[in-house]
Design an enzyme around this catalytic site. Structure first.
Site, PDB file in Angstrom:
ATOM      1  CE1 TYR A 157     -35.066 -26.431 -11.639  1.00  0.00           C
ATOM      2  CE2 TYR A 157     -33.437 -26.604 -13.649  1.00  0.00           C
ATOM      3  CZ  TYR A 157     -34.463 -26.040 -12.979  1.00  0.00           C
ATOM      4  OH  TYR A 157     -35.299 -24.795 -13.438  1.00  0.00           O
ATOM      5  CE  LYS A 161     -37.802 -26.998 -13.693  1.00  0.00           C
ATOM      6  NZ  LYS A 161     -39.049 -26.408 -13.447  1.00  0.00           N
TER       7      LYS A 161
END
Length: 258
Positions: A157, A161
């Protein structure tokens, strides 16, 4: 009002949470909205609200993690309206909870696909039309973890991002001469279905109340964001007043971990 009259916006993950709030904020300023997700019922709700604001809307049931399906909302917008001015690839999430110390790779590639690759596929579909129009607004949705490491968070994640910020800046660099801006909004903890404090508490080995305190205590304003807070920034970035803002990663997080 009606700053976006005559424009067409595509928002993926537009059936709830941040995506829905952004779609309705754009509709409130006169933009026709095309929203997509895997849940048709939620999309129909968003479209009904957009039409209640006096603009047209279209729901497209599509899985953003499929290369062909990720292009469908853009294709539907072009077929229905003949143009596309705003693209917000909002789909994201975590496909597996683990840390770098676990030594596992559960969900790593799936998380990259969900957050980063899917956004590229949707943006890529819109790019030829935006370049031909010599106008476009791209908004990616990052996270506080797009700007820093997470305390024990999933590496996939965080990597995805951070990758979105890099992609956004490259888009801004490459497409600025075509009248296209690209920016990344980085929300803090936000009241959406994705933020499950019970699950977070289990992962961290603390109580749900402690998990909420963990989120609020690290924000200068001591708050959890609402989807409408993120939508307000999106509206600025696509409005005439935001036309000179590009290549930026903009935090909307209540001053999280300053």
């Amino acid at each position: 009002m009606d700053k976006l009259e005559g424009q067409v916006a595509v928002v993926t993950g537009g059936g709830r949470g941040i995506g829905r709030a952004i779609a309705l904020a754009l509709a409130g300023e006169g933009a026709a909205v095309v929203v997509s997700s895997r849940s048709k019922a939620e999309l129909d709700w968003t479209v009904a609200e957009a039409k209640g604001l006096g603009v047209d809307g279209l729901a497209v049931e599509a899985d953003a993690t499929d290369r062909a399906a990720a292009r469908q909302p853009v294709e539907a917008a072009l077929e229905r309206f003949g143009r596309i001015d705003i693209v917000v690839p909002n789909v994201g999430g975590v496909a597996g909870m683990h840390t770098c110390l676990d030594g596992g790779d559960e969900g790593f590639e799936a998380t990259l696909l969900l957050n980063l690759t899917s956004a590229w596929w949707t943006i890529q579909a819109a790019m030829p039309t935006m370049r031909a129009q010599r106008y476009g607004r791209i908004i990616t949705i990052g996270s506080t973890e797009a700007l820093r490491a997470n305390e024990g968070g999933p590496p996939g994640y965080v990597a995805a991002k951070h990758g979105l910020v890099g992609l956004t800046r490259q888009l801004a660099q490459d497409c600025g001469s075509s009248g296209i801006t690209a920016n990344c909004i980085c929300p803090g903890w936000t009241n959406t279905a994705m933020v499950d404090f019970a699950s977070t508490a289990r992962h961290m080995g603390i109580t749900e109340a402690e998990a909420r305190a963990y989120a609020t205590d690290r924000a200068a304003l001591g708050c959890i964001m609402e989807p409408e807070d993120i939508a307000a920034m999106a509206l600025l970035l696509v409005s005439p007043e935001g036309g000179r803002i590009t290549g930026q990663a903009l935090s909307v997080d209540g001053g999280y971990r300053l």
